[in-house]
Design a protein around this motif. Structure first.
Motif, mmCIF file in Angstrom:
data_model
loop_
_atom_site.group_PDB
_atom_site.id
_atom_site.type_symbol
_atom_site.label_atom_id
_atom_site.label_comp_id
_atom_site.label_asym_id
_atom_site.label_seq_id
_atom_site.Cartn_x
_atom_site.Cartn_y
_atom_site.Cartn_z
ATOM 1 N N VAL A 63 -2.011 -4.821 -2.695
ATOM 2 C CA VAL A 63 -2.066 -4.404 -1.304
ATOM 3 C C VAL A 63 -2.498 -5.496 -0.339
ATOM 4 O O VAL A 63 -2.515 -5.277 0.859
ATOM 5 C CB VAL A 63 -3.004 -3.176 -1.121
ATOM 6 C CG1 VAL A 63 -2.457 -1.978 -1.857
ATOM 7 C CG2 VAL A 63 -4.423 -3.486 -1.553
ATOM 8 N N GLY A 64 -2.843 -6.664 -0.844
ATOM 9 C CA GLY A 64 -3.299 -7.719 0.064
ATOM 10 C C GLY A 64 -2.876 -9.080 -0.401
ATOM 11 O O GLY A 64 -2.165 -9.226 -1.393
ATOM 12 N N LYS A 65 -3.341 -10.077 0.329
ATOM 13 C CA LYS A 65 -3.026 -11.453 -0.039
ATOM 14 C C LYS A 65 -3.785 -11.816 -1.323
ATOM 15 O O LYS A 65 -4.877 -11.364 -1.560
ATOM 16 C CB LYS A 65 -3.430 -12.404 1.069
ATOM 17 C CG LYS A 65 -2.636 -12.215 2.327
ATOM 18 C CD LYS A 65 -3.053 -13.211 3.393
ATOM 19 C CE LYS A 65 -2.233 -12.966 4.646
ATOM 20 N NZ LYS A 65 -2.569 -13.916 5.688
ATOM 21 N N GLU A 66 -3.140 -12.676 -2.119
ATOM 22 C CA GLU A 66 -3.791 -13.105 -3.366
ATOM 23 C C GLU A 66 -4.938 -14.026 -3.067
ATOM 24 O O GLU A 66 -4.966 -14.750 -2.150
ATOM 25 C CB GLU A 66 -2.771 -13.806 -4.273
ATOM 26 C CG GLU A 66 -1.737 -12.822 -4.779
ATOM 27 C CD GLU A 66 -0.868 -13.444 -5.853
ATOM 28 O OE1 GLU A 66 -1.325 -14.288 -6.612
ATOM 29 O OE2 GLU A 66 0.296 -13.044 -5.922
ATOM 30 N N PHE A 116 0.810 -1.208 0.000
ATOM 31 C CA PHE A 116 0.000 0.000 0.000
ATOM 32 C C PHE A 116 0.854 1.274 0.000
ATOM 33 O O PHE A 116 0.494 2.283 -0.600
ATOM 34 C CB PHE A 116 -0.947 -0.005 1.207
ATOM 35 C CG PHE A 116 -1.897 1.145 1.207
ATOM 36 C CD1 PHE A 116 -2.997 1.155 0.372
ATOM 37 C CD2 PHE A 116 -1.682 2.225 2.051
ATOM 38 C CE1 PHE A 116 -3.866 2.234 0.360
ATOM 39 C CE2 PHE A 116 -2.547 3.309 2.045
ATOM 40 C CZ PHE A 116 -3.649 3.312 1.201
ATOM 41 N N GLU A 117 2.003 1.201 0.652
ATOM 42 C CA GLU A 117 2.871 2.374 0.733
ATOM 43 C C GLU A 117 3.405 2.799 -0.641
ATOM 44 O O GLU A 117 3.923 3.909 -0.800
ATOM 45 C CB GLU A 117 4.036 2.119 1.708
ATOM 46 C CG GLU A 117 5.038 1.073 1.264
ATOM 47 C CD GLU A 117 4.596 -0.383 1.490
ATOM 48 O OE1 GLU A 117 5.349 -1.284 1.100
ATOM 49 O OE2 GLU A 117 3.496 -0.616 2.047
ATOM 50 N N GLN A 118 3.264 1.944 -1.645
ATOM 51 C CA GLN A 118 3.724 2.247 -3.004
ATOM 52 C C GLN A 118 2.703 3.037 -3.830
ATOM 53 O O GLN A 118 2.983 3.439 -4.954
ATOM 54 C CB GLN A 118 4.079 0.951 -3.743
ATOM 55 C CG GLN A 118 5.253 0.213 -3.145
ATOM 56 C CD GLN A 118 6.526 1.033 -3.229
ATOM 57 O OE1 GLN A 118 6.835 1.622 -4.256
ATOM 58 N NE2 GLN A 118 7.266 1.078 -2.135
ATOM 59 N N VAL A 119 1.494 3.246 -3.275
ATOM 60 C CA VAL A 119 0.434 3.941 -4.029
ATOM 61 C C VAL A 119 0.889 5.306 -4.533
ATOM 62 O O VAL A 119 0.737 5.597 -5.727
ATOM 63 C CB VAL A 119 -0.870 4.022 -3.202
ATOM 64 C CG1 VAL A 119 -1.875 4.964 -3.852
ATOM 65 C CG2 VAL A 119 -1.481 2.637 -3.029
#
Length: 176
Positions: free
Chosen positions: A173-176, A150-153
């Motif tokens: 941002v989450g698990k697949e 998420f920090e890459q947004v």
């Protein structure tokens, strides 16, 4: 996608991109007939004349600005210009000034219309059917640039305007 769909329907497709790697991808991987690097050409208008010797019948406008200004000089009679984006002006301070298109549209009797996907919601099933078929047949290809976390947004968003991504920019941002 638009250029690939044009090719599937038998049209000549010319791409415009901002890196030599993207130009190679458009022509070598996606089968475009030609492509122009708008960042390295001395005259974009002359480069487009070279790769579009018969003029332009359809221009899917996703960028606006000087790129679109150059294409407008090559419109054939009854050309169609669906306008889906104007990324060249999204972060511009002040008005985005440029050539006036009205004389060109009148002279060529061209149609320029805003394109919003939701206007075609009643054709969603047709689109899903055709796109799925073409993807399964290998006639459509796609690339994704994926950032992790998420920090890459913010960085991913900024890179959209720099053109560093190939294909769709995604942030996982989450698990697949």
């Amino acid at each position: 996608m638009v250029g690939q769909i044009a090719k599937i329907h038998g049209a000549r497709a010319v791409g415009i991109a901002g890196t030599d790697d993207k130009i190679a991808y458009l022509t070598s991987e996606l089968g475009f007939d030609a492509a122009v690097n708008y960042k390295t050409e001395t005259s974009l208008e002359e480069a487009l004349k070279r790769v579009c010797p018969g003029g332009v019948d359809v221009y899917f406008d996703n960028v606006g600005g000087p790129v679109s200004d150059a294409v407008m000089t090559l419109l054939n009679d009854y050309a169609r210009i669906p306008v889906c984006g104007a990324i060249s002006s999204y972060n511009k301070e002040g008005a985005d000034l440029g050539p006036r298109v009205q004389p060109t549209l009148i002279k060529t009797r061209s149609l320029m219309k805003g394109f919003v996907l939701s206007d075609y919601a009643n054709r969603t099933e047709d689109g899903i059917r055709d796109l799925t078929k073409w993807l399964g047949e290998g006639r459509l290809k796609y690339e994704e640039t994926i950032k992790e976390g998420f920090e890459q947004v913010p960085q991913a968003f900024l890179e959209l305007f720099e053109g560093t991504n190939l294909g769709k920019m995604l942030v996982h941002v989450g698990k697949e």
